[in-house]
Design a protein around this motif. Structure first.
Motif, PDB file in Angstrom:
ATOM      1  N   LYS A  82       4.854  -1.496  -9.406  1.00 49.62           N
ATOM      2  CA  LYS A  82       4.413  -2.702 -10.111  1.00 49.62           C
ATOM      3  C   LYS A  82       5.160  -3.947  -9.649  1.00 49.62           C
ATOM      4  N   ALA A  83       6.435  -3.791  -9.376  1.00 48.31           N
ATOM      5  CA  ALA A  83       7.264  -4.976  -9.152  1.00 48.31           C
ATOM      6  C   ALA A  83       7.547  -5.285  -7.678  1.00 48.31           C
ATOM      7  N   LEU A  84       7.423  -4.269  -6.802  1.00 49.92           N
ATOM      8  CA  LEU A  84       7.825  -4.473  -5.411  1.00 49.92           C
ATOM      9  C   LEU A  84       6.786  -5.153  -4.509  1.00 49.92           C
ATOM     10  N   PRO A  85       5.475  -5.003  -4.738  1.00 52.76           N
ATOM     11  CA  PRO A  85       4.506  -5.522  -3.760  1.00 52.76           C
ATOM     12  C   PRO A  85       4.730  -6.971  -3.354  1.00 52.76           C
ATOM     13  N   LYS A  86       5.108  -7.822  -4.285  1.00 51.65           N
ATOM     14  CA  LYS A  86       5.313  -9.231  -3.938  1.00 51.65           C
ATOM     15  C   LYS A  86       6.451  -9.384  -2.929  1.00 51.65           C
ATOM     16  N   LEU A  87       7.571  -8.684  -3.195  1.00 50.67           N
ATOM     17  CA  LEU A  87       8.701  -8.756  -2.259  1.00 50.67           C
ATOM     18  C   LEU A  87       8.348  -8.112  -0.923  1.00 50.67           C
ATOM     19  N   LEU A  88       7.622  -7.001  -0.975  1.00 50.56           N
ATOM     20  CA  LEU A  88       7.239  -6.332   0.265  1.00 50.56           C
ATOM     21  C   LEU A  88       6.222  -7.167   1.040  1.00 50.56           C
TER      22      LEU A  88
ATOM     23  N   ASP B 117       5.125 -10.344   5.924  1.00 51.57           N
ATOM     24  CA  ASP B 117       4.915 -11.630   6.612  1.00 51.57           C
ATOM     25  C   ASP B 117       6.027 -11.889   7.628  1.00 51.57           C
ATOM     26  N   GLN B 118       7.247 -11.514   7.252  1.00 53.62           N
ATOM     27  CA  GLN B 118       8.370 -11.687   8.195  1.00 53.62           C
ATOM     28  C   GLN B 118       8.198 -10.782   9.411  1.00 53.62           C
ATOM     29  N   LEU B 119       7.657  -9.605   9.206  1.00 53.52           N
ATOM     30  CA  LEU B 119       7.417  -8.687  10.325  1.00 53.52           C
ATOM     31  C   LEU B 119       6.381  -9.265  11.285  1.00 53.52           C
ATOM     32  N   VAL B 120       5.316  -9.851  10.751  1.00 50.04           N
ATOM     33  CA  VAL B 120       4.295 -10.466  11.600  1.00 50.04           C
ATOM     34  C   VAL B 120       4.884 -11.644  12.354  1.00 50.04           C
TER      35      VAL B 120
ATOM     36  N   ALA C 233      -1.034 -11.027   2.172  1.00 52.92           N
ATOM     37  CA  ALA C 233      -0.034 -10.361   3.009  1.00 52.92           C
ATOM     38  C   ALA C 233      -0.645  -9.155   3.716  1.00 52.92           C
ATOM     39  N   ARG C 234      -1.512  -8.429   3.007  1.00 51.22           N
ATOM     40  CA  ARG C 234      -2.141  -7.245   3.608  1.00 51.22           C
ATOM     41  C   ARG C 234      -3.038  -7.637   4.773  1.00 51.22           C
TER      42      ARG C 234
END
Length: 811
Positions: free
Chosen positions: A510-516, A521-524, A572-573
């Protein structure tokens, strides 16, 4: 008290005495306030205010202007009542005396102290009975009251599993440990506190609800039901000032799974604060004679003359005195001074709760030294050092704390121990260390801070959960580690219990998707640094980002996002999947010849024969043997078309040389397209394995790369053509320089050439006695024209229908 020139207050607990001492010291200064308890004495010279436990409180109030006694109704207690009764009757301040206690004491105060002025302080908040509640449905900020250590531990363990834990408060804990456990609850680290009835006195907590795990207790004589006043004393912890509170029972705590129940009369009494008044207080002669042990015992057992007073039951100090008086050790106690000193030794509190017999043995050993004068500092230091051990479980540490409290009490006596101040300081230091260790054990066993934090967040917006993700991938909430992120996958901390894992995973989802999403985005933005193809998937830091799904007509697979990528926010996806598509296009450039074959095979103009050959090449991932290629059906005019897209027609194989390099072979293996054993360096020649590696052809005990095998065979044909242009004879001599330079052994050269139709005639050795260079082997090319052998039919099993049919065919 602070409004008077001097004062003395007596409290039922050392904890309370310390709390008020700190408050008065903040007002009057350190040098003006003293703290006197059985185990601790802080007495600045000229101190005008004293905070004491009732047992340590001077009978004359130290001549203070103001004297107060807290919880004066304890005068009705079987064990300690006579001490409070004595202060109620005899301890007075010069200017004012205040008795603080329950309203049930009022009739006895009017009878025993007729001149007393009685004032009421009504409770501003109300208490409401809400019936039984299951442990899983207890509201936050609840206190659960049990009446045995086993029950306290059991309830606390259940709360740890389902609610993140609980603070634990029992009478057996040291005040320091009790304070730290209470601080866990007060600071909000846990929402529940489990306690014995010790919670009912001297603990002011922010409790909204009190749940009784039982309504009976052992009072030292028998099991009995709590009195309504006792119930109210405990239930009254719920609510503070003008905030209302509730009380009830804990369901499922007895053998039958039902809840203990309050009667209607008990509920009425607690809610309306109406209780039966006390009918008597316990009393014992406060100033006995010390002429002899017999006289002392007689005075202590003399009943009071006032009908409002009742002789106190035999306490542990009197029981110890009577036991030792009947033993030889008591025969030597003579004279008022020695009898008084012996009585002081017998009055040593039984902190260890071992019973009168064990306690009497300890006092007897203590008296052997006290009778000679003092306890030696070395002896006391050795006993204290024995207890300076922080290892062990909760019960072991509680036992050591009880023992060190005994020695702290002994060291506080002004005439018992040499180097009293130093020994008292050592004892307090060891007690503090043991208290810290016990607090740590209790917290470790009964508090799961991770679960407590997550339970508080239930029902709230997951985006509001203060979850943090650091550069190393560590996930934490309010400083508590929940797990680690590897790639974009959350892994629960390995130290988490099995029952906590599901909750941690749910909270992370529930809480991690935003941070991930930010991490994606940093990976891209970093051009997919660290991303790799492996085992048919795109992976990052060993975790799958997307599975590769093969599709017809193209070497480029479809990307199927992993569960973690699918859970990312939409923007992000999409950004990540677009980046992966772009990265994969670049990665697959070495497979461009194979992609051209796919396009050509789907071109109707190529002709069925060429398309069939291309499909065979695609199925072989860039090469196929001539006998399986169907090349005999291919029109010659189609060969230029195929050569144009990179196809080579070799003597043994049809292949695309560009696809036999290390990079494309590795890519095919990473994509999961070609799962045959892979030689990453694609060496020219390798030792043959049981399973032929991708891109190689067997050559005896070795395997040679297909394009290099073709190079050797082409050189052999060129040598044959040159030799036949000069000499019509079919046999010729081959130079082994090329195959040997590539790495083939001589015997394996014959095997490879033999597969292409070359036959060798070994040269005869020179006759014996002749010298010179050896004759060379001679080769000829005789391509085999094998007729396709028909497979031998399988003979049907005798007696079967197929066997009968075979007989009919033969006839």
């Amino acid at each position: 008290m602070a409004a008077h020139s001097s004062g003395c207050m007596g409290f039922p607990l050392r904890l309370l005495a310390r709390e008020v001492y700190d408050r008065v010291r903040a007002i009057k200064g350190d040098d003006a306030v003293a703290l006197i308890t059985g185990e601790e004495r802080i007495e600045p010279k000229g101190a005008r205010y004293m905070c004491c436990t009732a047992e340590a409180m001077p009978r004359d109030g130290a001549g203070a202007a103001f004297v107060a006694l807290d919880e004066a109704q304890i005068g009705a207690d079987r064990e300690r009542g006579h001490i409070f009764t004595d202060h109620l009757l005899n301890t007075r301040g010069r200017e004012e005396t205040m008795l603080l206690g329950a309203a049930t004491l009022e009739p006895l105060v009017r009878q025993l102290v007729p001149e007393a002025e009685i004032s009421d302080r009504p409770r501003f908040s109300t208490l409401t009975h809400i019936g039984p509640r299951k442990l899983s449905r207890l509201p936050p900020r609840s206190a659960i009251v049990a009446f045995s250590a086993e029950q306290v531990y059991g309830v606390a363990e259940m709360l740890r599993r389902f609610r993140g834990g609980a603070a634990v408060v029992m009478g057996a804990l040291s005040p320091e440990t009790r304070n730290k456990q209470v601080a866990l609850f007060q600071n909000g680290e846990v929402d529940y506190i489990v306690a014995t009835d010790a919670i009912g006195m001297g603990l002011n907590l922010d409790v909204n609800h009190v749940a009784f795990a039982g309504l009976s207790k052992f009072d030292g004589v028998r099991m009995r039901r709590l009195f309504p006043a006792e119930m109210a004393q405990i239930a009254g912890r719920a609510g503070r000032h003008q905030r209302d509170g509730t009380f009830g029972t804990l369901a499922g705590t007895n053998k039958h799974g039902t809840a203990p129940e309050f009667t209607e009369e008990e509920v009425y009494a607690i809610e309306e604060h109406r209780f039966a008044p006390l009918t008597h207080l316990y009393w014992r002669e406060p100033e006995p004679r010390f002429d002899s042990l017999a006289t002392l015992i007689t005075d202590l057992e003399t009943p009071p003359g006032d009908p409002a007073l009742r002789l106190a039951p035999e306490a542990i100090d009197l029981a110890t005195l009577k036991r030792l008086a009947d033993e030889p050790i008591g025969a030597n106690v003579r004279g008022a001074g020695m009898v008084r000193r012996f009585w002081e030794a017998c009055s040593l509190p039984d902190f260890r709760q071992r019973g009168a017999d064990v306690h009497a043995r300890f006092v007897a050993r203590l008296w052997q030294d006290l009778a000679q004068g003092y306890l030696g500092a070395d002896y006391v230091a050795a006993r204290i050092s024995e207890l300076d051990n922080m290892s062990g479980d909760i019960d072991t540490l509680q036992g050591r704390i009880s023992a060190i409290r005994t020695w702290a009490y002994i060291c506080q006596r002004p005439d018992w121990v040499l180097a009293r101040d130093e020994m008292a300081s050592r004892a307090r230091a060891v007690e503090a260390k043991l208290s810290d260790a016990l607090h740590a054990r209790l917290t470790e066993r009964f508090v799961n801070r991770r679960t407590a934090i997550l339970m508080k967040s239930l029902g709230q917006d997951a985006g509001m959960l203060p979850i943090e993700l650091n550069d190393s991938g560590e996930v934490s909430v309010e400083g508590e580690v929940m797990g680690h992120v590897e790639g974009l996958r959350f892994r629960v901390d390995s130290s988490a219990r099995h029952e906590d894992r599901r909750m941690l995973l749910a909270a992370a989802e529930k809480a991690l998707p935003k941070l991930l999403g930010t991490k994606a985005d940093q990976l891209v933005a970093a051009d997919m640094e660290g991303v790799e193809l492996a085992r048919g998937a795109i992976r990052w830091k060993g975790e799958v980002l997307a599975e590769l799904e093969r599709r017809d007509g193209s070497i480029k697979p479809l990307l199927k996002p992993s569960r973690e990528v699918s859970a990312l926010p939409e923007n992000a996806r999409n950004n990540l999947m677009a980046g992966l598509e772009k990265w994969l296009d670049k990665k697959l450039q070495p497979l461009e010849p194979l992609e051209k074959m796919h396009h050509a095979a789907s071109n109707p103009d190529a002709g069925s024969q060429a398309r069939a050959l291309l499909l065979n090449l695609i199925a072989g991932h860039g090469y196929v043997t001539r006998d399986r290629a169907g090349i005999e059906h291919l029109p010659k005019e189609m060969r230029p078309f195929l050569r144009k897209i990179g196809v080579t027609f070799g003597a043994l194989d049809v292949f695309a040389p560009a696809l036999l390099k290390p990079a494309p072979r590795q890519l095919l293996n990473m994509l999961g397209v070609d799962r045959r054993p892979l030689q990453e360096a694609m060496l020219p020649v390798i030792k043959e394995t049981k399973k032929l590696p991708s891109g190689y052809r067997a050559a005896g005990t070795q395997a040679i790369r297909i394009d290099l095998a073709e190079k050797i065979l082409r050189a052999a044909h060129e040598t044959r053509a040159k030799a036949q242009s000069k000499d019509r004879r079919r046999k010729f001599v081959l130079d082994y320089v090329l195959p040997i330079s590539i790495g083939l052994e001589e015997d394996n050269i014959s095997r490879l050439l033999g597969n292409a139709g070359f036959r060798v005639q070994r040269a005869k050795p020179l006759p014996e006695g002749q010298f010179g260079p050896p004759r060379p082997d001679r080769w000829e090319w005789r391509p085999s024209r094998r007729k396709q052998e028909r497979p031998t039919p399988v003979k049907p099993r005798e007696g079967s229908a197929f066997a009968a049919l075979a007989d009919l065919v033969r006839t």
